[in-house]
Design an enzyme around this catalytic site. Structure first.
Site, short mmCIF file in Angstrom:
data_model
loop_
_atom_site.label_atom_id
_atom_site.label_comp_id
_atom_site.label_asym_id
_atom_site.label_seq_id
_atom_site.Cartn_x
_atom_site.Cartn_y
_atom_site.Cartn_z
N CYS A 1 0.82 -1.21 0.00
CA CYS A 1 0.00 0.00 0.00
C CYS A 1 0.86 1.26 0.00
O CYS A 1 1.29 1.70 -1.06
CB CYS A 1 -0.97 -0.03 1.18
SG CYS A 1 -2.43 1.01 0.91
N ALA A 2 1.14 1.85 1.13
CA ALA A 2 1.98 3.06 1.15
C ALA A 2 3.34 2.77 0.53
O ALA A 2 3.91 3.61 -0.16
CB ALA A 2 2.14 3.56 2.59
#
Length: 474
Positions: free
Chosen positions: A362-363
């Site tokens: 994700c990030a």
């Protein structure tokens, strides 16, 4: 035997986090060793739990790890503690979509044989509270609701009406909390603001929550309820045990000794001395706050030296880095600062180009992209990311599309997506996962030693992932 309570509610927004964190801090303030837990995949609440107790906040997720690991993971985290407090997720009986009770707070409470304290937002009701509590207490006879805490009570008169209504319900009132702005925690597009982004304010908020709980709750009655939980017949989870239980009950065979896992039963294998040390750098700091404690424990059990670094501050990777893990977080809040750290972006790109294993979720995926909202990132992936109005949220049943440093093609894992960004890829890397629900699609990137994806996974449910990653850290 571990004394334990599950803090649940009829729905989200009732005040579970405030009450659970306040209870943790209040009991810790009395000198008890308190073990904090959170039902579900949430990364942010455990940060507040850790602040309240001084111990790592741990997740209990029956979807990602399997029902057979809930009690072992709980006992691992609660080892040596006087009390465990488990904060629920959503409403008491809400779980994975279309999966019955799977991953619900109720299911976890049953697996832990733990009494439940129901937190009720009483701000807009009086006598109806009795019907609400009665319904939740009688819905599943295997769920033991041992008491109720009334939250957001307006006045003494309001409290009197609520207590009178609940007098014949058979469920004791164990606490009454007034409306208190001082205990509120600010939120934004993905929920509460993490502790790492507001450390001083978070400390004050947790202290206020503890004081509110001390004044409004019967701590002796709550402790007695926690101590009424029966013996839990399970063995604590040991990082590196070479088998896993899927949610469906299937057991995956133990991994070979060469991967450095512990023997069945938890006795660690002797360390291998025929291979060089493998240093795994793990991104941390305010921009990358999403991680499960068990990931680091599994990496170490597989023979890695784990070193944390902060991409907002550190201009180089830790010396000798042979593998990189970049978890979730909020790079969209720190895009300019991440981009301004050009030396580190270059170091990450060079490590990835060398073929070293890089796991990004994700990030981490956004950080490895060419850009985020037009701001240059590491440029490892032929992709650009941007913020979106649409929230992508939910559990995922995933199958590895191609061989990677985390899993061979065909490996099935369960995970979770939670983001408000989209990524627009070029025509380059292979996909990481094939997702089966809610719609069939391929997702993520596999490129050399890089495995980058929006899907968060919990490696305790698939311990071979950490071992395979460390094996690639040549």
């Amino acid at each position: 035997m571990v004394a334990r309570l599950v803090i649940a509610a009829p729905s989200s927004g009732a005040g579970k986090t405030t009450v659970a964190t306040g209870l943790m801090a209040a009991f810790a303030g009395r000198g008890l060793a308190v073990s904090p837990h959170k039902v579900g995949p949430d990364y942010i609440d455990p940060g507040y739990h850790a602040l309240a107790t001084g111990r790592p906040g741990r997740n209990l997720d029956a979807y990602m790890c399997g029902t057979g690991l809930i009690a072992p993971l709980f006992l691992h985290g609660a080892r040596g503690c006087d009390l465990a407090v488990v904060e629920g997720v959503m409403g008491l009986y809400d779980g994975a979509a279309d999966q019955g009770e799977l991953a619900s707070t109720a299911q976890v409470a049953k697996l832990l044989k733990a009494p439940v304290v129901l937190v009720v937002d009483a701000s807009s009701q009086s006598r109806s509270v009795a019907a609400l509590v009665h319904g939740f207490a009688s819905w599943d006879p295997e769920v033991r609701i041992g008491g109720v805490i009334l939250n957001k009570v307006a006045t003494d008169r309001h409290e009197h009406l609520l207590r009178e209504a609940l007098g014949e319900s058979g469920v004791p009132v164990l606490g009454v909390l007034r409306r208190a702005p001082a205990v509120a925690t600010p939120s934004r597009h993905l929920g509460l603001v993490p502790v790492a982004e507001r450390q001083a304010a978070a400390v004050e908020a947790v202290a206020a929550q503890a004081e509110q709980v001390r004044q409004g709750c019967d701590l002796e009655a709550l402790l007695a309820l926690a101590r009424s939980a029966p013996e839990l017949h399970a063995e604590p989870w040991v990082p590196g045990v070479g088998e896993r239980l899927h949610a469906g009950g299937a057991v995956v065979p133990a991994l070979p000794r060469a991967l450095g896992f512990a023997r069945a039963g938890g006795t660690p294998l002797p360390p291998r001395n025929d291979r060089p040390p493998r240093r795994v750098a793990v991104a941390g700091g305010a921009a990358f706050t999403f991680s499960y404690a068990e990931h680091t424990e599994l990496l170490r059990a597989a023979g890695a030296e784990v070193v944390t670094f902060d991409p907002l501050r550190d201009e180089s990777l830790p010396e000798g880095t042979s593998g990189l893990v970049i978890g979730g977080g909020f790079p969209e809040m720190y895009g300019e600062q991440l981009s301004a750290n050009e030396p580190l972006r270059k170091a990450v790109a060079e490590l990835a180009a060398s073929g070293a294993p890089v796991a990004a979720e994700c990030a981490g995926l956004l950080y490895l992209a060419r850009s985020l909202d037009g701001t240059p990132m590491c440029g490892v992936l032929d992709a650009d990311a941007r913020m979106s109005e649409r929230l992508t949220l939910g559990y995922r049943d995933a199958v590895a599309v191609s061989d990677s440093v985390l899993a061979p093609a065909g490996t099935r894992m369960r995970g979770h997506e939670f983001h408000r960004t989209v990524i627009e890829p070029g025509a380059g890397p292979l996909a990481a996962w094939g997702l089966r629900q809610p719609d069939r699609r391929v997702e993520g990137f596999v490129q050399g030693g890089v495995h980058a994806s929006y899907v968060h996974t919990h490696w305790a449910g698939s311990p071979e992932v950490a071992a395979r990653f460390v094996e690639h850290c040549a």
